[in-house]
Design a protein around this motif. Structure first.
Motif, mmCIF file in Angstrom:
data_model
loop_
_atom_site.group_PDB
_atom_site.id
_atom_site.type_symbol
_atom_site.label_atom_id
_atom_site.label_comp_id
_atom_site.label_asym_id
_atom_site.label_seq_id
_atom_site.Cartn_x
_atom_site.Cartn_y
_atom_site.Cartn_z
ATOM 1 N N LEU A 4 49.529 15.835 45.123
ATOM 2 C CA LEU A 4 48.106 15.916 45.438
ATOM 3 C C LEU A 4 47.905 16.907 46.580
ATOM 4 O O LEU A 4 48.565 16.810 47.614
ATOM 5 C CB LEU A 4 47.566 14.544 45.844
ATOM 6 N N LEU A 5 47.006 17.850 46.408
ATOM 7 C CA LEU A 5 46.712 18.812 47.459
ATOM 8 C C LEU A 5 45.653 18.253 48.402
ATOM 9 O O LEU A 5 44.729 17.567 47.956
ATOM 10 C CB LEU A 5 46.214 20.126 46.865
ATOM 11 N N PRO A 6 45.791 18.521 49.695
ATOM 12 C CA PRO A 6 44.751 18.074 50.625
ATOM 13 C C PRO A 6 43.440 18.796 50.361
ATOM 14 O O PRO A 6 43.421 19.911 49.835
ATOM 15 C CB PRO A 6 45.323 18.441 51.996
ATOM 16 N N GLY A 7 42.340 18.172 50.734
ATOM 17 C CA GLY A 7 41.033 18.775 50.503
ATOM 18 C C GLY A 7 40.552 18.500 49.083
ATOM 19 O O GLY A 7 41.126 17.697 48.339
ATOM 20 N N ARG A 8 39.478 19.160 48.698
ATOM 21 C CA ARG A 8 38.872 18.963 47.391
ATOM 22 C C ARG A 8 38.684 20.304 46.685
ATOM 23 O O ARG A 8 38.486 21.329 47.336
ATOM 24 C CB ARG A 8 37.484 18.310 47.539
ATOM 25 N N ILE A 9 38.776 20.289 45.377
ATOM 26 C CA ILE A 9 38.421 21.464 44.600
ATOM 27 C C ILE A 9 36.968 21.304 44.185
ATOM 28 O O ILE A 9 36.549 20.237 43.723
ATOM 29 C CB ILE A 9 39.350 21.648 43.384
ATOM 30 N N GLU A 10 36.182 22.349 44.394
ATOM 31 C CA GLU A 10 34.747 22.303 44.118
ATOM 32 C C GLU A 10 34.407 23.313 43.030
ATOM 33 O O GLU A 10 35.034 24.376 42.942
ATOM 34 C CB GLU A 10 33.954 22.630 45.382
ATOM 35 N N TRP A 11 33.410 22.990 42.211
ATOM 36 C CA TRP A 11 33.016 23.904 41.146
ATOM 37 C C TRP A 11 31.512 23.928 40.948
ATOM 38 O O TRP A 11 30.797 22.992 41.292
ATOM 39 C CB TRP A 11 33.702 23.534 39.836
ATOM 40 N N GLN A 12 31.071 25.043 40.400
ATOM 41 C CA GLN A 12 29.686 25.213 39.971
ATOM 42 C C GLN A 12 29.717 25.802 38.563
ATOM 43 O O GLN A 12 30.444 26.768 38.307
ATOM 44 C CB GLN A 12 28.912 26.138 40.915
ATOM 45 N N THR A 13 28.931 25.235 37.665
ATOM 46 C CA THR A 13 28.926 25.655 36.265
ATOM 47 C C THR A 13 27.581 26.263 35.909
ATOM 48 O O THR A 13 26.530 25.685 36.208
ATOM 49 C CB THR A 13 29.215 24.457 35.337
ATOM 50 N N ALA A 14 27.625 27.426 35.281
ATOM 51 C CA ALA A 14 26.388 28.071 34.813
ATOM 52 C C ALA A 14 25.844 27.323 33.601
ATOM 53 O O ALA A 14 26.601 26.869 32.740
ATOM 54 C CB ALA A 14 26.663 29.534 34.468
ATOM 55 N N PHE A 15 24.522 27.195 33.542
ATOM 56 C CA PHE A 15 23.896 26.390 32.495
ATOM 57 C C PHE A 15 23.753 27.137 31.169
ATOM 58 O O PHE A 15 24.167 26.663 30.110
ATOM 59 C CB PHE A 15 22.521 25.910 32.972
ATOM 60 N N TRP A 16 23.172 28.326 31.192
ATOM 61 C CA TRP A 16 22.805 29.013 29.958
ATOM 62 C C TRP A 16 23.985 29.411 29.080
ATOM 63 O O TRP A 16 23.858 29.397 27.839
ATOM 64 C CB TRP A 16 21.939 30.225 30.274
ATOM 65 N N PRO A 17 25.160 29.797 29.616
ATOM 66 C CA PRO A 17 26.271 30.146 28.717
ATOM 67 C C PRO A 17 26.673 29.034 27.758
ATOM 68 O O PRO A 17 27.248 29.308 26.699
ATOM 69 C CB PRO A 17 27.408 30.477 29.697
ATOM 70 N N LEU A 18 26.364 27.777 28.107
ATOM 71 C CA LEU A 18 26.715 26.684 27.213
ATOM 72 C C LEU A 18 26.017 26.796 25.867
ATOM 73 O O LEU A 18 26.546 26.364 24.841
ATOM 74 C CB LEU A 18 26.363 25.343 27.864
ATOM 75 N N PHE A 19 24.825 27.383 25.859
ATOM 76 C CA PHE A 19 24.104 27.541 24.595
ATOM 77 C C PHE A 19 24.751 28.585 23.700
ATOM 78 O O PHE A 19 24.447 28.664 22.510
ATOM 79 C CB PHE A 19 22.647 27.917 24.876
#
Length: 259
Positions: free
Chosen positions: A76-91
C-alpha cells in the motif's frame, strides 16, 4: 395514420428525453467503487484501488501495487490516488481520466480507455522497496531496502497485449542479510512488445555487480544473468552471493530464473 400511432409519435420524443435524463443521472451518481475492479482486471491484479471514495467523476482511493501474479506481497502506498473523469467522452464509448498520487506521483497522468484498448501517458512514481518481495525468491528472502522509482513511456494495451517501456531505478540498495551497505544502484528496463516482453538488468554503481537479460510472457518467464563482487568486497559478499545463485567461478554466481 391511426389515433394510436399519432399518440405514440407525440409521446416518443418525451420518452427519449426521459431515458436520456435517467441515464445521465445514473452516470453522474456512479460511485468510485465501480472503477476499482476495472483497474484490477485491466492490470491482472498488479494495480489495485483500495478504499475508494467519491464518485467515478471525482474520487480517490489508496493505491495498492503487487509485483507478483497475486496479492501476495502487495504494498500500500502512502497518500491517496485522485482522479477526475471527463463526462462527454463516455457518450463515444471512451473513458478519459486524469490521475495523480498525492505523495508518490505529484505529476498527473492521463488515462484513455475503450472496451478494447487503453493508453497511459508517460509518468513516474516512487514506490517502497518492499514491493520487490512480491516477486518471490530470492527477493522475499533478501528483504531489500533503498529507493525505488518506476518511470514509463506512454503505455498502451490492446486486449491482453501491452506496448511500452518501463524503467525501474534501484538506488542505494541494501539487504538485511548483508553488512555491506549500500550494495549498489541498479537499473531494470522492461520493454513490452505485445504478447511478450524483455527485461534487462544492469549495475550503475556499487560493490555488488548484477547483470542479465530475460524474456517473459503470460505463460512463462526466463532470466539469465550473473552476480559478482568487486575485489575489495568479495569476502564480505560471499554469503550473499551464495544466496543469489549457483557458483560458476571465483566470486561469481549464475542468476537463473525459469517459470
Amino acid at each position: 395514420m391511426t389515433y394510436w400511432m399519432r399518440r405514440a409519435r407525440a409521446v416518443l420524443p418525451w420518452l427519449l428525453v426521459g431515458a436520456i435524463s435517467s441515464g445521465t443521472v445514473l452516470l453522474t451518481r456512479l460511485p468510485a467503487a465501480w472503477i476499482a475492479p476495472q483497474f484490477a482486471r485491466a492490470t491482472q491484479g498488479h494495480v489495485n484501488l483500495v478504499d475508494p471514495a467519491g464518485s467515478l467523476w471525482h474520487g480517490s482511493a489508496t493505491l495498492m501495487l503487487a509485483a507478483g501474479q497475486d496479492a501476495t506481497g502487495a504494498t500500500l502506498l502512502p497518500g491517496r490516488i485522485e482522479w477526475q473523469t471527463a463526462f462527454w467522452p463516455l457518450f463515444l464509448g471512451r473513458v478519459s481520466m486524469q490521475m495523480r498520487q498525492t505523495e508518490a506521483m505529484p505529476d498527473p497522468v492521463q488515462v484513455e480507455a475503450t472496451l478494447k484498448s487503453a493508453t497511459v501517458t508517460a509518468g513516474a512514481i516512487a514506490v517502497p522497496a518492499s514491493l520487490l518481495a512480491g516477486l518471490g525468491a530470492p527477493f522475499n528472502t533478501l528483504d531489500f531496502d533503498g529507493n525505488v522509482r518506476l518511470a514509463w513511456s506512454p503505455w498502451r494495451t490492446f486486449g491482453t497485449d501491452a506496448f511500452g517501456r518501463l524503467t525501474v531505478s534501484l538506488t542505494d540498495m541494501s539487504s538485511r542479510v548483508s553488512l555491506v551497505k549500500p550494495l549498489g544502484s541498479y537499473e531494470v528496463v522492461v520493454q513490452a512488445q505485445g504478447a511478450s516482453s524483455t527485461l534487462d538488468l544492469t549495475t550503475q554503481k556499487g560493490p555488488l555487480l548484477l547483470n542479465g537479460h530475460g524474456t517473459f510472457s503470460r505463460a512463462s518467464m526466463s532470466f539469465e544473468g550473473t552476480a559478482s563482487a568487486t575485489p575489495e568486497q568479495s569476502d564480505n559478499l560471499a554469503g550473499l552471493l551464495n544466496l543469489l545463485g549457483r557458483p560458476t567461478g571465483p566470486g561469481t554466481v549464475a542468476l537463473t530464473f525459469v517459470h
